[in-house]
Design a protein around this motif. Structure first.
Motif, PDB file in Angstrom:
ATOM      1  N   ILE A   1       7.485   9.055 -10.243  1.00  0.00           N
ATOM      2  CA  ILE A   1       7.960   7.966  -9.379  1.00  0.00           C
ATOM      3  C   ILE A   1       7.351   6.649  -9.851  1.00  0.00           C
ATOM      4  O   ILE A   1       6.139   6.464  -9.786  1.00  0.00           O
ATOM      5  CB  ILE A   1       7.616   8.242  -7.904  1.00  0.00           C
ATOM      6  CG1 ILE A   1       8.348   9.502  -7.444  1.00  0.00           C
ATOM      7  CG2 ILE A   1       8.007   7.042  -7.028  1.00  0.00           C
ATOM      8  CD1 ILE A   1       8.252   9.782  -5.984  1.00  0.00           C
TER       9      ILE A   1
ATOM     10  N   LEU B   1       9.293   1.572  -4.289  1.00  0.00           N
ATOM     11  CA  LEU B   1       9.730   0.523  -3.365  1.00  0.00           C
ATOM     12  C   LEU B   1      10.968   0.977  -2.601  1.00  0.00           C
ATOM     13  O   LEU B   1      11.084   0.777  -1.390  1.00  0.00           O
ATOM     14  CB  LEU B   1      10.035  -0.758  -4.148  1.00  0.00           C
ATOM     15  CG  LEU B   1      10.569  -1.919  -3.321  1.00  0.00           C
ATOM     16  CD1 LEU B   1       9.558  -2.340  -2.265  1.00  0.00           C
ATOM     17  CD2 LEU B   1      10.917  -3.100  -4.214  1.00  0.00           C
ATOM     18  N   ARG B   2      11.880   1.630  -3.328  1.00  0.00           N
ATOM     19  CA  ARG B   2      13.098   2.131  -2.694  1.00  0.00           C
ATOM     20  C   ARG B   2      12.750   3.143  -1.597  1.00  0.00           C
ATOM     21  O   ARG B   2      13.318   3.113  -0.503  1.00  0.00           O
ATOM     22  CB  ARG B   2      13.950   2.796  -3.776  1.00  0.00           C
ATOM     23  CG  ARG B   2      15.317   3.186  -3.314  1.00  0.00           C
ATOM     24  CD  ARG B   2      16.131   3.682  -4.489  1.00  0.00           C
ATOM     25  NE  ARG B   2      17.310   4.390  -4.035  1.00  0.00           N
ATOM     26  CZ  ARG B   2      17.846   5.413  -4.669  1.00  0.00           C
ATOM     27  NH1 ARG B   2      17.320   5.846  -5.792  1.00  0.00           N
ATOM     28  NH2 ARG B   2      18.918   6.002  -4.202  1.00  0.00           N
ATOM     29  N   LEU B   3      11.803   4.039  -1.884  1.00  0.00           N
ATOM     30  CA  LEU B   3      11.411   5.043  -0.895  1.00  0.00           C
ATOM     31  C   LEU B   3      10.767   4.375   0.316  1.00  0.00           C
ATOM     32  O   LEU B   3      11.072   4.703   1.461  1.00  0.00           O
ATOM     33  CB  LEU B   3      10.435   6.046  -1.522  1.00  0.00           C
ATOM     34  CG  LEU B   3      10.993   6.903  -2.665  1.00  0.00           C
ATOM     35  CD1 LEU B   3       9.912   7.825  -3.220  1.00  0.00           C
ATOM     36  CD2 LEU B   3      12.177   7.718  -2.187  1.00  0.00           C
ATOM     37  N   ALA B   4       9.871   3.410   0.056  1.00  0.00           N
ATOM     38  CA  ALA B   4       9.169   2.746   1.157  1.00  0.00           C
ATOM     39  C   ALA B   4      10.166   1.989   2.039  1.00  0.00           C
ATOM     40  O   ALA B   4      10.093   2.058   3.272  1.00  0.00           O
ATOM     41  CB  ALA B   4       8.108   1.798   0.605  1.00  0.00           C
TER      42      ALA B   4
ATOM     43  N   ALA C   1       1.070   4.096  -2.911  1.00  0.00           N
ATOM     44  CA  ALA C   1       0.865   5.520  -2.607  1.00  0.00           C
ATOM     45  C   ALA C   1       1.999   6.356  -3.190  1.00  0.00           C
ATOM     46  O   ALA C   1       1.767   7.372  -3.847  1.00  0.00           O
ATOM     47  CB  ALA C   1       0.774   5.727  -1.098  1.00  0.00           C
ATOM     48  N   PHE C   2       3.232   5.904  -2.994  1.00  0.00           N
ATOM     49  CA  PHE C   2       4.386   6.627  -3.554  1.00  0.00           C
ATOM     50  C   PHE C   2       4.333   6.625  -5.078  1.00  0.00           C
ATOM     51  O   PHE C   2       4.627   7.626  -5.722  1.00  0.00           O
ATOM     52  CB  PHE C   2       5.697   5.980  -3.098  1.00  0.00           C
ATOM     53  CG  PHE C   2       6.283   6.566  -1.845  1.00  0.00           C
ATOM     54  CD1 PHE C   2       6.421   7.937  -1.695  1.00  0.00           C
ATOM     55  CD2 PHE C   2       6.720   5.750  -0.824  1.00  0.00           C
ATOM     56  CE1 PHE C   2       6.977   8.481  -0.546  1.00  0.00           C
ATOM     57  CE2 PHE C   2       7.276   6.275   0.337  1.00  0.00           C
ATOM     58  CZ  PHE C   2       7.398   7.645   0.474  1.00  0.00           C
TER      59      PHE C   2
ATOM     60  N   GLU D   1       0.822  -1.215   0.000  1.00  0.00           N
ATOM     61  CA  GLU D   1       0.000   0.000   0.000  1.00  0.00           C
ATOM     62  C   GLU D   1       0.853   1.262   0.000  1.00  0.00           C
ATOM     63  O   GLU D   1       0.528   2.242  -0.667  1.00  0.00           O
ATOM     64  CB  GLU D   1      -0.956  -0.015   1.198  1.00  0.00           C
ATOM     65  CG  GLU D   1      -2.123  -0.976   0.988  1.00  0.00           C
ATOM     66  CD  GLU D   1      -2.891  -1.254   2.255  1.00  0.00           C
ATOM     67  OE1 GLU D   1      -3.815  -2.091   2.217  1.00  0.00           O
ATOM     68  OE2 GLU D   1      -2.567  -0.660   3.300  1.00  0.00           O
ATOM     69  N   ALA D   2       1.958   1.222   0.755  1.00  0.00           N
ATOM     70  CA  ALA D   2       2.852   2.385   0.782  1.00  0.00           C
ATOM     71  C   ALA D   2       3.508   2.573  -0.583  1.00  0.00           C
ATOM     72  O   ALA D   2       3.646   3.702  -1.070  1.00  0.00           O
ATOM     73  CB  ALA D   2       3.904   2.210   1.868  1.00  0.00           C
TER      74      ALA D   2
ATOM     75  N   GLY E   1       1.960   6.681  -6.983  1.00  0.00           N
ATOM     76  CA  GLY E   1       0.933   7.559  -7.525  1.00  0.00           C
ATOM     77  C   GLY E   1       1.451   8.972  -7.758  1.00  0.00           C
ATOM     78  O   GLY E   1       0.810   9.771  -8.446  1.00  0.00           O
ATOM     79  N   LEU E   2       2.611   9.295  -7.200  1.00  0.00           N
ATOM     80  CA  LEU E   2       3.182  10.639  -7.371  1.00  0.00           C
ATOM     81  C   LEU E   2       3.843  10.757  -8.737  1.00  0.00           C
ATOM     82  O   LEU E   2       4.313   9.759  -9.282  1.00  0.00           O
ATOM     83  CB  LEU E   2       4.207  10.910  -6.265  1.00  0.00           C
ATOM     84  CG  LEU E   2       3.641  10.956  -4.847  1.00  0.00           C
ATOM     85  CD1 LEU E   2       4.761  11.015  -3.815  1.00  0.00           C
ATOM     86  CD2 LEU E   2       2.722  12.159  -4.682  1.00  0.00           C
ATOM     87  N   PRO E   3       3.882  11.968  -9.302  1.00  0.00           N
ATOM     88  CA  PRO E   3       4.439  12.121 -10.655  1.00  0.00           C
ATOM     89  C   PRO E   3       5.933  11.836 -10.692  1.00  0.00           C
ATOM     90  O   PRO E   3       6.667  12.268  -9.808  1.00  0.00           O
ATOM     91  CB  PRO E   3       4.155  13.592 -10.981  1.00  0.00           C
ATOM     92  CG  PRO E   3       4.009  14.266  -9.659  1.00  0.00           C
ATOM     93  CD  PRO E   3       3.436  13.247  -8.723  1.00  0.00           C
TER      94      PRO E   3
END
Lengths: 207, 207
Positions: free
Chosen positions: B21, B27-30, B14-15, B10-11, B17-19
């Motif tokens: 990304i 996945l790296r951000l999460a 969500a990430f 889910e995370a 969905g940002l332009p």
């Protein structure tokens, strides 16, 4: 870039603290949130918070888990006699994506690296020994990085576990599938000639 | 990539969905959030929520604002007789970064574009007319995109405001500073020859 809004500035700084996101991208992301309805930002923030607050380390293999055990360890269809030893959770994801492995995992949390000050005590090695001592595991597949640190780790684990009747294997190393031979690095190409294997019809067929 | 954790999935969604990304970056951000302490994610989420819930549109110029008026409109040192008309808040930021303009702004929210169905009613044109009617403004600098839509918008505004004693100017168009002439596009180069200006010593010195 000097932002007129302090609230925007703080959001940009928060985004820019993430890996791979510079100040310009961070501004783009923040303005995207401004242009969307408030619920969108709320959903994003909630998804991140829920994930961070709810996610755990699997008590058996240290993979990411929502419950006490991760999906892999909790799956009764997985082969519990084969355990793949990896450095981190990204490796688990990469191997799962291949759909070639039906056993369990054990995430070490890194490899032994005296230079970086990482000794066996900082890795999840003791509980791997406990798992092996349980007697159910027949094979440990070492899937760590093909580096000196990775080899050191395999060596250390093999020594530590030699009292148990468990077979230790390492993933095959050699030239990549689909790669061109001339672009393979010298070391890999040289070793793959030394460690050549007898050719068998249909050997590479996925099972 | 099939993630074993639903919370992580889910995370990541969500990430992603940002332009700009993709799923891999998401996945790296999460995973970055997972590897940091929980407070880090809480601070990120709070910064985004505070920004989205607190940020407003300046009542005078429609720039982003933390209060009723944005920092520019609220600054008593700015020249209130000169207003720069721009399409969006990013243009305000770009012009502010040049530090060459000490007047106020007016953010239209776009340009007139019949093809995209954007008419004058959807833009912040009526309240620009009200600001001009206030009598304090002596010059409107049109800093909209050098496109047909931009030109249409300037034409429309000029017609709409012709009853008021306000001078309408447009930002200079021509070849870029520091660019090589041979790489300038034909239209720009051709027009910059037609619209050539007498050379004056020290003319380009920033004031």
């Amino acid at each position: 870039m000097n932002l007129s809004s302090k609230l925007l500035e703080e959001a940009v700084q928060a985004f820019a603290g993430l890996p791979g996101i510079g100040r310009k991208s961070a501004l783009r992301l923040a303005l995207h949130l401004v242009n969307r309805e408030t619920e969108y930002t709320e959903q994003l923030a909630q998804a991140l918070l829920r994930m961070r607050q709810g996610i755990r380390s699997c008590e058996m293999c240290h993979n990411l888990a929502d419950e006490r055990l991760c999906n892999v360890c909790a799956d009764p269809r997985r082969d519990r006699s084969t355990v793949c030893v990896v450095e981190n959770i990204r490796d688990v994801m990469a191997i799962e994506d291949t759909q070639q492995f039906r056993g369990l995992y054990h995430v070490l949390g890194g490899v032994i690296s005296p230079i970086e000050g990482i000794g066996p005590d900082q890795l999840n090695i003791d509980d791997l020994a406990q798992r092996v001592a349980g007697g159910e595991i027949r094979e440990l597949i070492m899937a760590v990085s093909p580096t000196i640190e990775g080899d050191t780790t395999i060596f250390y684990l093999t020594k530590k576990l030699r009292e148990y009747p468990v077979q230790i294997t390492a993933i095959a190393r050699g030239v990549s599938f689909g790669g061109e031979l001339e672009y393979a690095d010298e070391l890999t190409l040289g070793r793959s000639i030394v460690a050549r294997i007898p050719y068998q019809l249909g050997e590479d067929k996925p099972t």
